[in-house]
Write a protein that holds these residues in place. Structure first.
Motif, PDB file in Angstrom:
ATOM      1  N   GLN A 210       0.841  -1.195   0.000  1.00  0.00           N
ATOM      2  CA  GLN A 210       0.000   0.000   0.000  1.00  0.00           C
ATOM      3  C   GLN A 210       0.875   1.243   0.000  1.00  0.00           C
ATOM      4  O   GLN A 210       2.049   1.190   0.360  1.00  0.00           O
ATOM      5  CB  GLN A 210      -0.912   0.026   1.241  1.00  0.00           C
ATOM      6  N   PHE A 211       0.283   2.375  -0.406  1.00  0.00           N
ATOM      7  CA  PHE A 211       1.009   3.633  -0.327  1.00  0.00           C
ATOM      8  C   PHE A 211       1.029   4.103   1.123  1.00  0.00           C
ATOM      9  O   PHE A 211       0.059   3.923   1.871  1.00  0.00           O
ATOM     10  CB  PHE A 211       0.355   4.704  -1.205  1.00  0.00           C
ATOM     11  N   LYS A 212       2.135   4.733   1.523  1.00  0.00           N
ATOM     12  CA  LYS A 212       2.271   5.167   2.920  1.00  0.00           C
ATOM     13  C   LYS A 212       1.186   6.170   3.313  1.00  0.00           C
ATOM     14  O   LYS A 212       0.725   6.175   4.457  1.00  0.00           O
ATOM     15  CB  LYS A 212       3.659   5.757   3.176  1.00  0.00           C
ATOM     16  N   ARG A 213       0.773   7.013   2.386  1.00  0.00           N
ATOM     17  CA  ARG A 213      -0.267   7.998   2.738  1.00  0.00           C
ATOM     18  C   ARG A 213      -1.597   7.312   3.037  1.00  0.00           C
ATOM     19  O   ARG A 213      -2.370   7.772   3.876  1.00  0.00           O
ATOM     20  CB  ARG A 213      -0.432   9.036   1.630  1.00  0.00           C
ATOM     21  N   HIS A 214      -1.875   6.184   2.334  1.00  0.00           N
ATOM     22  CA  HIS A 214      -3.106   5.439   2.618  1.00  0.00           C
ATOM     23  C   HIS A 214      -3.022   4.752   3.978  1.00  0.00           C
ATOM     24  O   HIS A 214      -4.009   4.732   4.737  1.00  0.00           O
ATOM     25  CB  HIS A 214      -3.349   4.403   1.523  1.00  0.00           C
ATOM     26  N   LEU A 215      -1.856   4.194   4.289  1.00  0.00           N
ATOM     27  CA  LEU A 215      -1.667   3.584   5.602  1.00  0.00           C
ATOM     28  C   LEU A 215      -1.816   4.625   6.706  1.00  0.00           C
ATOM     29  O   LEU A 215      -2.436   4.367   7.738  1.00  0.00           O
ATOM     30  CB  LEU A 215      -0.286   2.929   5.685  1.00  0.00           C
ATOM     31  N   PHE A 216      -1.242   5.805   6.464  1.00  0.00           N
ATOM     32  CA  PHE A 216      -1.346   6.869   7.462  1.00  0.00           C
ATOM     33  C   PHE A 216      -2.804   7.259   7.697  1.00  0.00           C
ATOM     34  O   PHE A 216      -3.228   7.449   8.851  1.00  0.00           O
ATOM     35  CB  PHE A 216      -0.544   8.088   7.018  1.00  0.00           C
ATOM     36  N   GLN A 217      -3.570   7.377   6.615  1.00  0.00           N
ATOM     37  CA  GLN A 217      -4.983   7.744   6.749  1.00  0.00           C
ATOM     38  C   GLN A 217      -5.750   6.693   7.535  1.00  0.00           C
ATOM     39  O   GLN A 217      -6.573   7.016   8.407  1.00  0.00           O
ATOM     40  CB  GLN A 217      -5.605   7.944   5.363  1.00  0.00           C
ATOM     41  N   GLN A 218      -5.494   5.407   7.253  1.00  0.00           N
ATOM     42  CA  GLN A 218      -6.170   4.331   7.982  1.00  0.00           C
ATOM     43  C   GLN A 218      -5.785   4.349   9.461  1.00  0.00           C
ATOM     44  O   GLN A 218      -6.640   4.188  10.349  1.00  0.00           O
ATOM     45  CB  GLN A 218      -5.807   2.982   7.362  1.00  0.00           C
ATOM     46  N   TRP A 219      -4.490   4.521   9.717  1.00  0.00           N
ATOM     47  CA  TRP A 219      -4.006   4.566  11.096  1.00  0.00           C
ATOM     48  C   TRP A 219      -4.610   5.749  11.851  1.00  0.00           C
ATOM     49  O   TRP A 219      -5.030   5.607  13.000  1.00  0.00           O
ATOM     50  CB  TRP A 219      -2.485   4.661  11.076  1.00  0.00           C
ATOM     51  N   TRP A 220      -4.659   6.904  11.189  1.00  0.00           N
ATOM     52  CA  TRP A 220      -5.182   8.108  11.828  1.00  0.00           C
ATOM     53  C   TRP A 220      -6.662   7.945  12.181  1.00  0.00           C
ATOM     54  O   TRP A 220      -7.089   8.329  13.270  1.00  0.00           O
ATOM     55  CB  TRP A 220      -4.968   9.313  10.925  1.00  0.00           C
ATOM     56  N   GLN A 221      -7.424   7.353  11.273  1.00  0.00           N
ATOM     57  CA  GLN A 221      -8.836   7.111  11.558  1.00  0.00           C
ATOM     58  C   GLN A 221      -8.994   6.151  12.738  1.00  0.00           C
ATOM     59  O   GLN A 221      -9.891   6.321  13.577  1.00  0.00           O
ATOM     60  CB  GLN A 221      -9.540   6.547  10.313  1.00  0.00           C
ATOM     61  N   GLN A 222      -8.117   5.157  12.807  1.00  0.00           N
ATOM     62  CA  GLN A 222      -8.166   4.215  13.922  1.00  0.00           C
ATOM     63  C   GLN A 222      -7.827   4.908  15.232  1.00  0.00           C
ATOM     64  O   GLN A 222      -8.460   4.642  16.265  1.00  0.00           O
ATOM     65  CB  GLN A 222      -7.189   3.062  13.661  1.00  0.00           C
ATOM     66  N   GLU A 223      -6.848   5.810  15.210  1.00  0.00           N
ATOM     67  CA  GLU A 223      -6.472   6.542  16.413  1.00  0.00           C
ATOM     68  C   GLU A 223      -7.607   7.451  16.870  1.00  0.00           C
ATOM     69  O   GLU A 223      -7.877   7.558  18.067  1.00  0.00           O
ATOM     70  CB  GLU A 223      -5.198   7.374  16.143  1.00  0.00           C
ATOM     71  N   ILE A 224      -8.273   8.096  15.927  1.00  0.00           N
ATOM     72  CA  ILE A 224      -9.409   8.960  16.265  1.00  0.00           C
ATOM     73  C   ILE A 224     -10.522   8.143  16.910  1.00  0.00           C
ATOM     74  O   ILE A 224     -11.149   8.557  17.889  1.00  0.00           O
ATOM     75  CB  ILE A 224      -9.921   9.694  15.014  1.00  0.00           C
ATOM     76  N   GLN A 225     -10.780   6.952  16.345  1.00  0.00           N
ATOM     77  CA  GLN A 225     -11.826   6.096  16.881  1.00  0.00           C
ATOM     78  C   GLN A 225     -11.500   5.627  18.292  1.00  0.00           C
ATOM     79  O   GLN A 225     -12.365   5.567  19.168  1.00  0.00           O
ATOM     80  CB  GLN A 225     -12.021   4.884  15.956  1.00  0.00           C
ATOM     81  N   LYS A 226     -10.223   5.326  18.549  1.00  0.00           N
ATOM     82  CA  LYS A 226      -9.812   4.909  19.885  1.00  0.00           C
ATOM     83  C   LYS A 226     -10.064   6.015  20.891  1.00  0.00           C
ATOM     84  O   LYS A 226     -10.560   5.764  21.999  1.00  0.00           O
ATOM     85  CB  LYS A 226      -8.307   4.549  19.878  1.00  0.00           C
ATOM     86  N   LYS A 227      -9.732   7.253  20.521  1.00  0.00           N
ATOM     87  CA  LYS A 227      -9.948   8.381  21.423  1.00  0.00           C
ATOM     88  C   LYS A 227     -11.437   8.598  21.676  1.00  0.00           C
ATOM     89  O   LYS A 227     -11.844   8.912  22.791  1.00  0.00           O
ATOM     90  CB  LYS A 227      -9.314   9.653  20.834  1.00  0.00           C
ATOM     91  N   ALA A 228     -12.234   8.412  20.619  1.00  0.00           N
ATOM     92  CA  ALA A 228     -13.685   8.578  20.764  1.00  0.00           C
ATOM     93  C   ALA A 228     -14.269   7.535  21.713  1.00  0.00           C
ATOM     94  O   ALA A 228     -15.142   7.814  22.526  1.00  0.00           O
ATOM     95  CB  ALA A 228     -14.356   8.514  19.407  1.00  0.00           C
ATOM     96  N   ASN A 229     -13.759   6.318  21.617  1.00  0.00           N
ATOM     97  CA  ASN A 229     -14.253   5.231  22.479  1.00  0.00           C
ATOM     98  C   ASN A 229     -13.874   5.427  23.938  1.00  0.00           C
ATOM     99  O   ASN A 229     -14.585   4.957  24.833  1.00  0.00           O
ATOM    100  CB  ASN A 229     -13.717   3.881  21.981  1.00  0.00           C
ATOM    101  N   HIS A 230     -12.743   6.119  24.175  1.00  0.00           N
ATOM    102  CA  HIS A 230     -12.273   6.335  25.527  1.00  0.00           C
ATOM    103  C   HIS A 230     -12.806   7.623  26.145  1.00  0.00           C
ATOM    104  O   HIS A 230     -12.584   7.873  27.335  1.00  0.00           O
ATOM    105  CB  HIS A 230     -10.736   6.358  25.555  1.00  0.00           C
ATOM    106  N   SER A 231     -13.488   8.416  25.337  1.00  0.00           N
ATOM    107  CA  SER A 231     -14.009   9.702  25.853  1.00  0.00           C
ATOM    108  C   SER A 231     -15.363   9.521  26.525  1.00  0.00           C
ATOM    109  O   SER A 231     -16.023   8.518  26.386  1.00  0.00           O
ATOM    110  CB  SER A 231     -14.102  10.705  24.720  1.00  0.00           C
TER     111      SER A 231
END
Length: 231
Positions: A210-231
């Motif tokens: 995969q392209f690194k920018r696509h991996l970054f976008q997927q990772w970033w969305q996952q990080e946002i979701q983790k923060k949302a779940n913990h809030s």
């Protein structure tokens, strides 16, 4: 090395010296003969570069005709130089060298009034990094640039050593440490790794799928979701 590249390297080196540098010092840095330095300086002078000095006294670049003037306000000047001075202390040899090079180029073209502003500034970047192998940092950064897989021996916070095959796609410089974001083939998920805990690294020629920018976008969305779940 071609003559043109050698001349550009010499010109850049002269930019980085604020005081006269001897031909011997320049020759040692560029890994060429002193005689070549004298010839190249005369060649640069013939092309209009204002280099003052002579044999035995050293040489200094008085005016750089290759770099155009740039227009920055006082705050922009302070911001750029503060950021570059921070970068000069980062545990990454090539990035530190790049920071010195960019600072030299900027010093060559900013107006005298802006230079006086910098000479009088009391803005400083003070940072203490956890000891990290600079070669490891460079290899990780290059693996991200070229989007290739790496294998690391990693010592976690409990002192357990593991071997991971990774798809590295981002580096984060946090406070006193550098974090790598990567897809871990072992865990089949995104993981973050502290570079100071990497014991050994191997780069592969194999590109990850995969392209690194696509991996970054997927990772970033996952990080946002983790923060949302913990809030």
């Amino acid at each position: 090395m071609s003559r043109s590249i050698r001349l550009l390297n010499l010109l850049q080196l002269l930019r980085e010296y604020h005081h006269p540098a001897t031909a011997q010092k320049l020759a040692e840095h560029l890994n060429i003969s002193v005689r070549s330095i004298y010839r190249d300086i005369e060649c640069l002078r013939a092309q209009g570069v204002n280099i003052e000095g002579s044999a035995g006294l050293g040489f200094v670049l008085k005016e750089d005709f290759l770099l155009p003037p740039i227009s920055l306000n006082d705050t922009e000047v302070e911001a750029v130089f503060l950021a570059l001075n921070w970068l000069k202390r980062i545990p990454d040899t090539e990035l530190k060298q790049a920071a010195h090079s960019v600072l030299a180029k900027l010093n060559a073209v900013i107006p005298k009034s802006k230079q006086e502003l910098l000479d009088a500034t009391t803005l400083h970047s003070i940072h203490q990094w956890i000891a990290t192998d600079e070669k490891t940092v460079e290899q990780v950064r290059l693996s991200i640039r070229h989007e290739v897989k790496i294998e690391i021996q990693y010592l976690d916070e409990r002192g357990k050593l593991s071997v991971r095959r990774l798809w590295p796609f981002a580096l984060g410089y946090f406070n006193d440490k550098i974090l790598l974001a990567a897809w871990c083939e072992l865990r089949e998920d995104f993981r973050n790794f502290r570079l100071d805990r990497i014991q050994k690294i191997t780069l592969f020629e194999e590109r990850y799928p995969q392209f690194k920018r696509h991996l970054f976008q997927q990772w970033w969305q996952q990080e946002i979701q983790k923060k949302a779940n913990h809030s």
